[in-house]
Design an enzyme around this catalytic site. Structure first.
Site, PDB file in Angstrom:
ATOM      1  N   GLU A  24      -4.503   3.352  -6.923  1.00 34.16           N
ATOM      2  CA  GLU A  24      -3.608   2.490  -7.719  1.00 34.16           C
ATOM      3  C   GLU A  24      -3.873   1.082  -7.256  1.00 34.16           C
ATOM      4  O   GLU A  24      -3.677   0.775  -6.077  1.00 34.16           O
ATOM      5  CB  GLU A  24      -2.150   2.844  -7.442  1.00 34.16           C
ATOM      6  CG  GLU A  24      -1.747   4.216  -7.916  1.00 34.16           C
ATOM      7  CD  GLU A  24      -1.809   4.318  -9.409  1.00 34.16           C
ATOM      8  OE1 GLU A  24      -2.272   5.342  -9.911  1.00 34.16           O
ATOM      9  OE2 GLU A  24      -1.402   3.338 -10.072  1.00 34.16           O
ATOM     10  N   CYS A  35       2.627  -5.401  -7.225  1.00 31.08           N
ATOM     11  CA  CYS A  35       1.534  -5.033  -8.140  1.00 31.08           C
ATOM     12  C   CYS A  35       1.954  -5.216  -9.590  1.00 31.08           C
ATOM     13  O   CYS A  35       1.117  -5.342 -10.470  1.00 31.08           O
ATOM     14  CB  CYS A  35       1.103  -3.601  -7.895  1.00 31.08           C
ATOM     15  SG  CYS A  35       2.470  -2.439  -7.970  1.00 31.08           S
TER      16      CYS A  35
END
Ligand code: NAP
Length: 468
Positions: free
Chosen positions: A241, A276
């Site tokens: 990720e 993120c």
């Protein structure tokens, strides 16, 4: 003397005094062997044992919470309030994944055909190596979603602790080891490795006894490790990720009030923009560019500035701003505190953005880029530059009726309507991931109970009807 590692406190502008021993070749070998033998013995595949372990772990974490908070805040410079939110999320993940893991790992499906029966079930994939990110020492860290998801699926885990919060990682590992010992469970169920560089993590990933990898972090780190996983003699799934720009598209029909700009600015600057899912691109109708720019500027200027996680991260952020500034002039708000990232905003046309590759990658810090667009169709060209995203956000009325909705759907893991992309709920309906480069496997989420499926593999047993 063992080699050691130490950490830094950006809030206090000083080195932390504790030192943590890094692993040797032999200790890493012993940890992988331990994980392998746990998998072989199937001792961790008993759901009742896992439930008992997880409930004791929750009690132990609560017991050590105050000490954990002190280390966490001193290494990450994140606030006590942020610690509380992350601690709550870690605990919630342990509770919900341990329940769901037992259900998923015990699933059985049977189909009766004219002369045979097919029975499908799911097995733990095997020992998993986990790499966590600097910006979530708890939720994506040593006992974060990846570790707990793999453990809940019945897999032993080897964690490569993050060097920037080595103490937090080490303490969580000690708590876990203590709980395993209390339950007389083998230490190989969970082990923890510290290193000064990348060698240990790469070595663990290359070991043929490791059967999957889970990573949260930068695109460069994720891709480097992904290639290691694919180039093994026996390639394995590697779920990375990574970073994302998270475009926010303001539609012409939006009657966006002051609240929206406040929320967006907060999502850019909170905890120094080290998320993120931070909105790194805000697209607005060109005729409203100046009006929205001045509203956002006001909010950015008003917002507090925060220390960054580590001087290395601060220096990378500063270097990126220095590269951008001569191409697209920046507005910067400084508060002259060492290691606090300047809140910064660039603004340009869509064409300028497309022509500036430096802006096509995530800028990890309290920065966003405001872009004026003429028509929604041209935003399709933006996705060609930035690729897959964790999120796309729409501000306006009925975005699903616009053609850009399906373009955004094609390029994103999560669509947000009239909200902000930060604040990822841990829920079975969450999807956290997205098309490459935001993650390496678009089919799986890294957040929410469904993330456990990454660590289970299907197996079919075929019986002949006459055998039964
Ligand atoms: P990072 O520098 O990529 O580090 C992550 C981990 O991988 C660390 O343990 C690091 O080791 C290790 N590592 C990095 N490159 C490696 C390599 N080439 N070989 C072996 N190991 C390697 O990321 P970070 O700075 O910690 O985290 C910030 C990034 O994470 C941001 O880009 C943020 O957007 C992203 N992030 C993504 C998500 C998501 O869910 N998509 C969530 C949170 C954060 P060391 O400990 O030695 O540095």
């Amino acid at each position: 003397l063992a080699e050691t590692i130490s950490t830094f406190n950006c809030s206090a502008d000083s080195k932390n005094t504790a030192y943590y021993a890094i692993d040797t070749h032999d200790s890493i070998e012993a940890k992988i062997t331990g994980a392998h033998s746990v998998h072989r013995s199937k001792s961790w595949q008993n759901p009742d044992l896992r439930r008992q372990f997880f409930s004791s772990l929750l009690l132990a974490l609560e017991h050590h919470k105050a000490a954990l908070k002190t280390i966490y805040c001193s290494e990450s410079s994140l606030s006590e309030a942020r610690f509380e939110r992350e601690f709550h999320r870690m605990v919630h993940q342990i509770t919900s994944y341990s329940n769901e893991g037992c259900i998923l790992a015990q699933r059985r499906e049977s189909v009766e055909l004219p002369n045979r029966i097919l029975e499908k079930s799911w097995l733990p994939i095997g020992p998993v190596v986990v790499f966590g990110a600097s910006n979530f020492p708890l939720a994506y860290g040593t006992l974060g979603g990846d570790t707990v998801g793999a453990l809940a699926a019945g897999c032993p885990v080897v964690v490569k602790g993050h060097s920037l919060h080595a103490g937090t990682s080490n303490f969580l590992a000690e708590i876990t080891a203590e709980v395993l010992a209390t339950h007389r469970l083998p230490s190989g169920v969970f082990s923890h490795v510290l290193d000064k560089g990348y060698e240990a993590g790469q070595r663990i990933l290359l070991d043929e006894r490791i059967k999957a990898g889970a990573f949260t972090g930068s695109i460069s780190g994720g891709m480097s490790l992904f290639k290691f996983a694919q180039n093994r003699k026996n390639p394995i799934p590697f779920f990375a990720e990574m970073g994302s720009l998270n475009p926010v598209i303001v539609l012409r029909n939006s009657n966006s009030g002051v609240e929206n700009w406040k929320n967006l600015a907060n999502a850019v600057t909170e905890d120094a923009g080290q998320f993120c899912t931070k909105p790194g691109l805000i697209l607005v109708p060109i005729e409203r560019l100046e009006e929205i720019k001045s509203k956002l500027r006001e909010e950015l200027e008003r917002n507090p500035s925060y220390p960054m996680l580590h001087p290395d991260i601060y220096n990378k952020y500063e270097a990126k701003l220095k590269e951008i500034d001569p191409i697209i002039p920046l507005l910067r708000y400084t508060n002259h505190t060492p290691w606090n990232g300047d809140r910064a905003i660039a603004s340009c046309t869509l064409q300028d953005f497309i022509d500036s590759p430096i802006l096509h990658e995530e800028v990890f810090g309290p920065f966003t880029c405001l872009i004026g667009y003429s028509n929604l169709e041209e935003i399709e060209r933006l996705y060609c530059c930035i690729g897959g995203q964790l999120t796309t956000t729409f501000i306006g009325i009925q975005p699903e009726k616009e053609r850009i909705w399906s373009i955004a759907q094609e390029h994103s893991g999560r669509l947000v309507v009239n909200g902000v992309p930060t604040g990822v709920e841990v829920n079975r309906n969450m999807n956290h991931g997205g098309p490459f480069p935001s993650s390496t496997d678009v089919r799986y989420t890294s957040v929410g109970e469904a993330s456990i499926l990454r660590f289970l593999r299907p197996i079919t047993v075929q019986f002949s009807s006459t055998d039964l």
